[in-house]
Design an enzyme around this catalytic site. Structure first.
Site, PDB file in Angstrom:
ATOM      1  N   ARG A  99       0.758  -1.182   0.017  1.00  0.00           N
ATOM      2  CA  ARG A  99       0.034  -0.225  -0.127  1.00  0.00           C
ATOM      3  C   ARG A  99       0.823   1.011   0.162  1.00  0.00           C
ATOM      4  NH1 ARG A  99      -5.370   0.553   3.477  1.00  0.00           N
ATOM      5  NH2 ARG A  99      -5.266   2.379   2.181  1.00  0.00           N
ATOM      6  N   LYS A 100       2.200   1.110   0.095  1.00  0.00           N
ATOM      7  CA  LYS A 100       3.054   2.335   0.124  1.00  0.00           C
ATOM      8  C   LYS A 100       3.545   2.469  -1.283  1.00  0.00           C
ATOM      9  CE  LYS A 100       2.803   1.981   4.524  1.00  0.00           C
ATOM     10  NZ  LYS A 100       2.049   1.014   4.912  1.00  0.00           N
TER      11      LYS A 100
END
Length: 384
Positions: A181-182
């Site tokens: 998700r980064k």
């Protein structure tokens, strides 16, 4: 109607080729690619040392350890963060003490931290929430004055800036995440950065069971020397498979940030004059990578957070509730580290929502998200 995800990593053929090259080399565990990734990341973040780890949580664990945090200490943390921020000091037997945050950024401030300092406080973990840079300098001054270690949880902040420099640069030690998700992902993985040579060297040993010889030293020798273990360590290593991906991703980071900022600007313009909607935005002292784009939903909007989530889901759009409040989770029920009320934390946790934002998000897809968010407003206007 095609579903729009809240987040997608930007992975392509170059990452696959990099991993294939590592497999072909025969060295897939922590090794030369990891060392290269560490050097490249340190240079990008303008710090002296980078130590790759298996996750941001393990990087935080090591950061606290090398900073001297011990069992029985107090460590100030925001409750408004993923639960790992509070868990890391707990692993060491320290007590996470929860500080409130400011509404605009979702980050702790010097005042919210000062309000919960105790005689046993030895460190502060300050988070760049959702990639929004925190105002580090006032915290730096407070920690220097009190003799406290300042640890930055920059899990989401690769590509964000603070006063013209990369986020994370001014802390004693900083932890980073490369979760999918980064922006920059290695699948799983993390990094510790610091300008303290002794701390970096100890972190390198601790991540590898506190062995006095690295894997590279052992495997480069035909007759390997006898290793020694000076203290209890951990298995917090990154693999060269992950690091190879990380090197490719790091080369794309600036492009990712530029694209996400363009998309964030479109959201901000679309919602600028909507009663009851407030968008996250850059503070005056820095720029965000917009790892997460969140909106705050006030009573004037006409729908609450849960109703808007349902509306988006009905329209084929995956959104998420905003950042959690760790002190409200069962794991920390009745926890002794809740020393002061956390009204802003609780309000943000109840009324914020994360909208889709990722590199490949097309503008026509973003327009669908915008239309779905605004549908309660437009239907009200039509019926007036």
């Amino acid at each position: 109607m095609e579903r729009i995800s809240v987040m997608k990593p930007w992975l392509a053929e170059a990452e696959a080729e990099a991993v294939i090259d590592v497999i072909a080399s025969g060295w897939v565990a922590q090794g030369p690619r990891t060392a290269a990734f560490e050097a490249a990341f340190a240079a990008h973040q303008q710090v002296a040392h980078a130590v790759a780890t298996s996750s941001c949580t393990t990087a935080l664990h090591l950061a606290l350890k090398v900073a001297g945090v011990q069992a029985g200490d107090d460590v100030v943390v925001p409750s408004f963060s993923f639960i790992a921020t509070a868990n890391a000091p707990t692993y060491l037997g320290a007590r996470p003490v929860f500080a409130d945050v400011e509404a605009a950024t979702g980050n702790v401030t010097v005042d919210t931290v000062r309000a919960v300092l105790t005689a046993k406080t030895t460190a502060v973990i300050a988070v760049d929430q959702g990639g929004m840079p925190l105002d580090l300098q006032p915290l730096r001054e407070l920690c220097d004055e009190r003799g406290l270690a300042l640890i930055e949880d920059a899990a989401c902040a690769a590509g964000s800036t603070y006063r013209g420099a990369p986020a994370g640069k001014g802390a004693d030690v900083t932890a980073w995440s490369f979760h999918p998700r980064k922006l920059l992902t290695t699948g799983e993985g993390g990094m510790l950065t610091t300008d303290n040579s002794a701390w970096a060297e100890r972190a390198r040993k601790l991540r590898e069971h506190a062995m006095d010889l690295s894997a590279a030293q052992r495997h480069s020798a035909t007759l390997a020397p006898q290793e020694s273990y000076g203290e209890i360590g951990y298995n917090f290593r990154m693999t060269d498979l992950q690091a190879a991906m990380g090197l490719v991703q790091l080369g794309k980071l600036d492009e990712m940030v530029q694209r996400r900022r363009q998309l964030a600007s479109r959201y901000q313009q679309a919602f600028a004059n909507v009663p009851g909607l407030r968008c996250v935005a850059d503070p005056e002292y820095g720029t965000s990578n917009f790892q997460s784009f969140w909106i705050h939903i006030g009573p004037e909007f006409g729908k609450d957070r849960e109703q808007l989530l349902a509306q988006l889901a009905e329209d084929g759009i995956s959104a998420r509730r905003g950042i959690m409040a760790a002190h409200l989770q069962p794991a920390y029920a009745g926890h002794s580290g809740l020393l002061a009320p956390l009204p802003v934390t609780e309000q943000l946790a109840a009324a914020t929502l994360i909208l889709p934002l990722y590199h490949q998000l097309a503008e026509h897809e973003q327009d669908r998200v915008i239309a779905s968010v605004l549908s309660p407003v437009l239907s009200t206007a039509a019926g007036a």
